[in-house]
Enzyme design. Structure first.
Site, PDB file in Angstrom:
ATOM      1  N   TYR A   1       1.162 -12.431  -7.270  1.00 25.54           N
ATOM      2  CA  TYR A   1       1.620 -11.044  -7.446  1.00 25.54           C
ATOM      3  C   TYR A   1       1.770 -10.248  -6.162  1.00 25.54           C
ATOM      4  O   TYR A   1       2.723  -9.492  -6.006  1.00 25.54           O
ATOM      5  CB  TYR A   1       0.621 -10.309  -8.360  1.00 25.54           C
ATOM      6  CG  TYR A   1       0.834  -8.818  -8.402  1.00 25.54           C
ATOM      7  CD1 TYR A   1       1.852  -8.272  -9.169  1.00 25.54           C
ATOM      8  CD2 TYR A   1       0.046  -7.959  -7.633  1.00 25.54           C
ATOM      9  CE1 TYR A   1       2.065  -6.900  -9.192  1.00 25.54           C
ATOM     10  CE2 TYR A   1       0.258  -6.588  -7.653  1.00 25.54           C
ATOM     11  CZ  TYR A   1       1.263  -6.062  -8.430  1.00 25.54           C
ATOM     12  OH  TYR A   1       1.483  -4.719  -8.438  1.00 25.54           O
TER      13      TYR A   1
ATOM     14  N   SER B   1       7.168  -7.419 -11.758  1.00 26.36           N
ATOM     15  CA  SER B   1       6.166  -8.430 -11.433  1.00 26.36           C
ATOM     16  C   SER B   1       6.404  -9.773 -12.126  1.00 26.36           C
ATOM     17  O   SER B   1       6.070 -10.818 -11.579  1.00 26.36           O
ATOM     18  CB  SER B   1       4.775  -7.891 -11.768  1.00 26.36           C
ATOM     19  OG  SER B   1       4.752  -7.395 -13.092  1.00 26.36           O
TER      20      SER B   1
ATOM     21  N   CYS C   1      -8.315 -19.495  -2.015  1.00 16.35           N
ATOM     22  CA  CYS C   1      -9.325 -18.758  -2.760  1.00 16.35           C
ATOM     23  C   CYS C   1      -8.819 -18.582  -4.191  1.00 16.35           C
ATOM     24  O   CYS C   1      -7.673 -18.195  -4.405  1.00 16.35           O
ATOM     25  CB  CYS C   1      -9.564 -17.382  -2.145  1.00 16.35           C
ATOM     26  SG  CYS C   1     -10.712 -16.378  -3.119  1.00 16.35           S
TER      27      CYS C   1
ATOM     28  N   ASN D   1      -6.294  -5.383   7.160  1.00 19.70           N
ATOM     29  CA  ASN D   1      -6.073  -5.764   5.763  1.00 19.70           C
ATOM     30  C   ASN D   1      -7.199  -6.704   5.367  1.00 19.70           C
ATOM     31  O   ASN D   1      -7.411  -7.724   6.017  1.00 19.70           O
ATOM     32  CB  ASN D   1      -4.717  -6.465   5.632  1.00 19.70           C
ATOM     33  CG  ASN D   1      -4.459  -6.986   4.217  1.00 19.70           C
ATOM     34  OD1 ASN D   1      -3.733  -7.954   4.035  1.00 19.70           O
ATOM     35  ND2 ASN D   1      -5.029  -6.375   3.218  1.00 19.70           N
ATOM     36  N   GLY D   2      -7.914  -6.362   4.291  1.00 21.02           N
ATOM     37  CA  GLY D   2      -9.035  -7.205   3.835  1.00 21.02           C
ATOM     38  C   GLY D   2     -10.265  -6.353   3.631  1.00 21.02           C
ATOM     39  O   GLY D   2     -10.249  -5.148   3.866  1.00 21.02           O
TER      40      GLY D   2
ATOM     41  N   CYS E   1     -11.205 -14.914  -8.205  1.00 24.15           N
ATOM     42  CA  CYS E   1     -11.052 -14.006  -9.345  1.00 24.15           C
ATOM     43  C   CYS E   1     -10.744 -14.771 -10.630  1.00 24.15           C
ATOM     44  O   CYS E   1     -10.861 -14.223 -11.721  1.00 24.15           O
ATOM     45  CB  CYS E   1      -9.993 -12.938  -9.065  1.00 24.15           C
ATOM     46  SG  CYS E   1      -8.450 -13.600  -8.487  1.00 24.15           S
TER      47      CYS E   1
ATOM     48  N   GLY F   1       0.832  -1.200   0.000  1.00 21.06           N
ATOM     49  CA  GLY F   1       0.000   0.000   0.000  1.00 21.06           C
ATOM     50  C   GLY F   1       0.857   1.236   0.000  1.00 21.06           C
ATOM     51  O   GLY F   1       1.788   1.349   0.794  1.00 21.06           O
TER      52      GLY F   1
HETATM   53  P1  AMP Z   1      -3.340  -4.569 -16.280  1.00 22.52           P
HETATM   54  O1  AMP Z   1      -2.445  -3.567 -16.893  1.00 22.52           O
HETATM   55  O2  AMP Z   1      -4.634  -3.991 -15.804  1.00 22.52           O
HETATM   56  O3  AMP Z   1      -3.534  -5.807 -17.123  1.00 22.52           O
HETATM   57  O4  AMP Z   1      -2.628  -5.034 -14.933  1.00 22.52           O
HETATM   58  C1  AMP Z   1      -1.703  -6.066 -14.940  1.00 22.52           C
HETATM   59  C2  AMP Z   1      -0.435  -5.607 -14.305  1.00 22.52           C
HETATM   60  O5  AMP Z   1      -0.695  -5.050 -13.007  1.00 22.52           O
HETATM   61  C3  AMP Z   1       0.505  -6.765 -14.132  1.00 22.52           C
HETATM   62  O6  AMP Z   1       1.800  -6.369 -14.542  1.00 22.52           O
HETATM   63  C4  AMP Z   1       0.466  -7.080 -12.652  1.00 22.52           C
HETATM   64  O7  AMP Z   1       1.749  -7.323 -12.173  1.00 22.52           O
HETATM   65  C5  AMP Z   1      -0.128  -5.844 -12.000  1.00 22.52           C
HETATM   66  N1  AMP Z   1      -1.237  -6.175 -11.079  1.00 22.52           N
HETATM   67  C6  AMP Z   1      -2.066  -7.212 -11.101  1.00 22.52           C
HETATM   68  N2  AMP Z   1      -2.968  -7.151 -10.100  1.00 22.52           N
HETATM   69  C7  AMP Z   1      -2.692  -6.031  -9.411  1.00 22.52           C
HETATM   70  C8  AMP Z   1      -3.256  -5.398  -8.252  1.00 22.52           C
HETATM   71  N3  AMP Z   1      -4.307  -5.899  -7.617  1.00 22.52           N
HETATM   72  N4  AMP Z   1      -2.702  -4.252  -7.837  1.00 22.52           N
HETATM   73  C9  AMP Z   1      -1.665  -3.706  -8.473  1.00 22.52           C
HETATM   74  N5  AMP Z   1      -1.093  -4.242  -9.573  1.00 22.52           N
HETATM   75  C10 AMP Z   1      -1.593  -5.385 -10.041  1.00 22.52           C
HETATM   76 FE1  SF4 Z   2      -7.267 -13.343  -3.872  1.00 20.19          FE
HETATM   77 FE2  SF4 Z   2      -8.578 -13.450  -6.160  1.00 20.19          FE
HETATM   78 FE3  SF4 Z   2      -9.629 -14.540  -3.942  1.00 20.19          FE
HETATM   79 FE4  SF4 Z   2      -9.407 -11.885  -4.185  1.00 20.19          FE
HETATM   80  S1  SF4 Z   2     -10.707 -13.234  -5.417  1.00 20.19           S
HETATM   81  S2  SF4 Z   2      -8.909 -13.126  -2.366  1.00 20.19           S
HETATM   82  S3  SF4 Z   2      -7.482 -11.654  -5.337  1.00 20.19           S
HETATM   83  S4  SF4 Z   2      -7.767 -15.183  -5.047  1.00 20.19           S
END
Ligand code: AMP
Ligand code: SF4
Length: 470
Positions: A245, A296, A446, A104-105, A449, A29
């Site tokens: 990630y 990442s 989980c 957190n959550g 997503c 964060g």
């Molecule tokens: P996007 O550009 O929306 O496809 O986001 C994908 C990129 O954001 C990837 O390079 C991931 O490493 C990073 N990413 C994925 N999930 C998250 C998240 N919840 N918060 C911040 N970065 C994220």
């Molecule tokens: Fe994690 Fe995805 Fe479940 Fe959210 S929905 S707690 S990001 S596995």
């Protein structure tokens, strides 16, 4: 996603250690940071501000704060907007004494809780769901604070990994489903609670164990006392995306190294990745090198290169002074952010066949922009490999994923994603491969997503893509 940290000592001043712990959790964060402690008059104090830990907090004054227990928080807004009122820890001096909470959550029964509390006269100061826990505590003025906290936690549903500061001591609490990680560390006689074990090495502490799902652990002069919430859980729900990630690669969650999980995800991706529904066209076997999206995709790309025998190249350069793109509030700034942050190396890509590895594809913005920048370098072929399954559903448990309409894999076929991004081929890991790489049983994780199987909440009416249940 947020980070929480707490420290208890019989003798040492710990406010500066909480500051350091938060710095090690900064990846969880970047919007605000705060530290809370109880002063000599028995009143809760808090220092908090917007921005990164070193911007939001005054290290010098914390190092001079003479307290032997304190808690802290770094915030990444999920529920509630980006404003100082939502910065944590959330604190109050109520009828039974001081209380500070760092969370957190996300709670999934917040609107029910909030309206029932407002009907009883509660006035909310923020839009964050953590305040509901504070009100639930304060609405039991006949109970000791710890008992009131236990009573409050029995009423909330969803994801919470908390550190709480009471006159009784520092309390760590994890929801019965265990969505978010929370660990206990120790150095000499001092105890530490952290979202992730990576924070312990900075302060010379060692990982003792995970706080168990449904456990409430009190730390004070009597040592450790563990309480149990009434378990409503028949299986575990630890967030699999932490391994993909969110967590730092040097953390260990429920005995599993995040680094090794990511490396194995990359190895599996290099084998016959994906299977049905995860793979589209194109043979990457003859690629000249494996590149990664920094930072990442780094660990998964190492695994991919090891397994495939294709050389690893740091062909996309990251400007390390620019923060994460995902936290930028608008699409335009997010897109510009990627260009400012990442730059492909013309020399390496020109005339070559490359594999590009990233950990996840959410909206597709990052991959789309990087692939088009690589195309501008005259790459001969570009094969995109994603070391997690397609993200098709939003998260309701503390991660800021967009609504379904903005998730690339929810609105497009994989062929269409590959075409719109401009990759010669695209493949993802399957859900089963990801679970195998993490190394924990599937019924402890989980994966909502990816598969739409939620514990409950607004999405429970949606049919699950893989099991068909609603
Ligand atoms: P996007 O550009 O929306 O496809 O986001 C994908 C990129 O954001 C990837 O390079 C991931 O490493 C990073 N990413 C994925 N999930 C998250 C998240 N919840 N918060 C911040 N970065 C994220
Ligand atoms: Fe994690 Fe995805 Fe479940 Fe959210 S929905 S707690 S990001 S596995």
């Amino acid at each position: 996603m947020c980070g929480v940290f707490g420290a208890y000592s019989k003798t040492d001043c710990v406010a500066e250690e909480v500051y350091l712990g938060l710095m090690a959790l900064q990846h969880r964060g970047q919007e605000s940071a705060g530290v809370a402690w109880i002063d000599g008059c028995g009143r809760v104090n808090v220092a908090k501000g917007m921005g990164l830990v070193h911007e939001a907090l005054d290290q010098d004054s914390l190092s001079k704060t003479n307290v032997t227990s304190a808690i802290g928080h770094v915030r990444y807004s999920t529920a509630g907007g980006s404003m100082i009122q939502n910065a944590q820890p959330i604190c109050a001096n109520y009828a039974q004494g001081p209380v500070a909470i760092a969370h957190n959550g996300n709670l999934t029964n917040l609107s029910d809780l909030r309206s029932s509390l407002e009907n009883k006269g509660a006035i909310f100061q923020s839009t964050s769901d953590t305040e509901a826990i504070l009100h639930l505590v304060a609405h039991q003025p006949d109970k000791r604070p710890l008992d009131a906290l236990l009573g409050a936690l029995e009423r909330v549903r969803g994801a919470f990994s908390l550190v709480v500061l009471l006159e009784d001591g520092v309390v760590a609490a994890r929801d019965p489903w265990g969505f978010r990680p929370l660990v206990l560390g120790k150095r000499d006689g001092n105890y530490y609670i952290s979202s992730e074990s990576c924070a312990f090495s900075l302060i010379g502490a060692t990982l003792v164990r995970d706080i168990e799902p449904g456990e409430v652990l009190l730390i004070n002069e009597n040592g450790l006392t563990s309480y149990r919430l009434d378990s409503k859980a028949d299986r575990g729900w630890l967030c699999s995306f932490e391994f993909v990630y969110l967590a730092r690669p040097d953390s260990v969650i429920e005995g599993k190294s995040v680094y090794k999980a990511r490396q194995e995800m990359g190895r599996k991706l290099a084998r016959d990745a994906g299977g049905e529904g995860c793979h589209v066209k194109g043979d990457s076997g003859a690629a000249d090198f494996v590149a990664y999206l920094p930072d990442s995709g780094t660990t998964a790309a190492i695994g991919y290169a090891e397994e495939s025998g294709i050389p690893f190249a740091a062909a996309v350069v990251r400007n390390r002074y620019v923060g994460r793109t995902f936290i930028q509030p608008t699409q335009r700034v997010r897109e510009l952010g990627v260009r400012i942050k990442l730059s492909p190396s013309q020399d390496l890509f020109a005339g070559h066949r490359a594999i590009l590895v990233d950990d996840s594809l959410v909206r597709g913005t990052t991959a789309g922009l990087v692939v088009s920048m690589i195309r501008e370098c005259n790459a001969k072929e570009l094969h995109l490999r994603i070391s997690s399954p397609p993200v098709r559903y939003p998260c309701y448990y503390g991660i800021d994923t967009p609504s379904r309409g903005d998730l690339a894999a929810a609105k497009q076929s994989l062929d269409d994603i590959a075409a719109s991004i401009g990759a010669d081929s695209l493949s993802y890991l399957s859900k089963d491969e990801m679970i195998e790489a993490i190394g924990l049983p599937g019924d402890r994780l989980c994966t909502a997503c990816f598969d739409g199987c939620y514990l409950d909440g607004p999405a429970k009416r949606m049919a699950c893509a893989s099991c068909g249940n609603s």
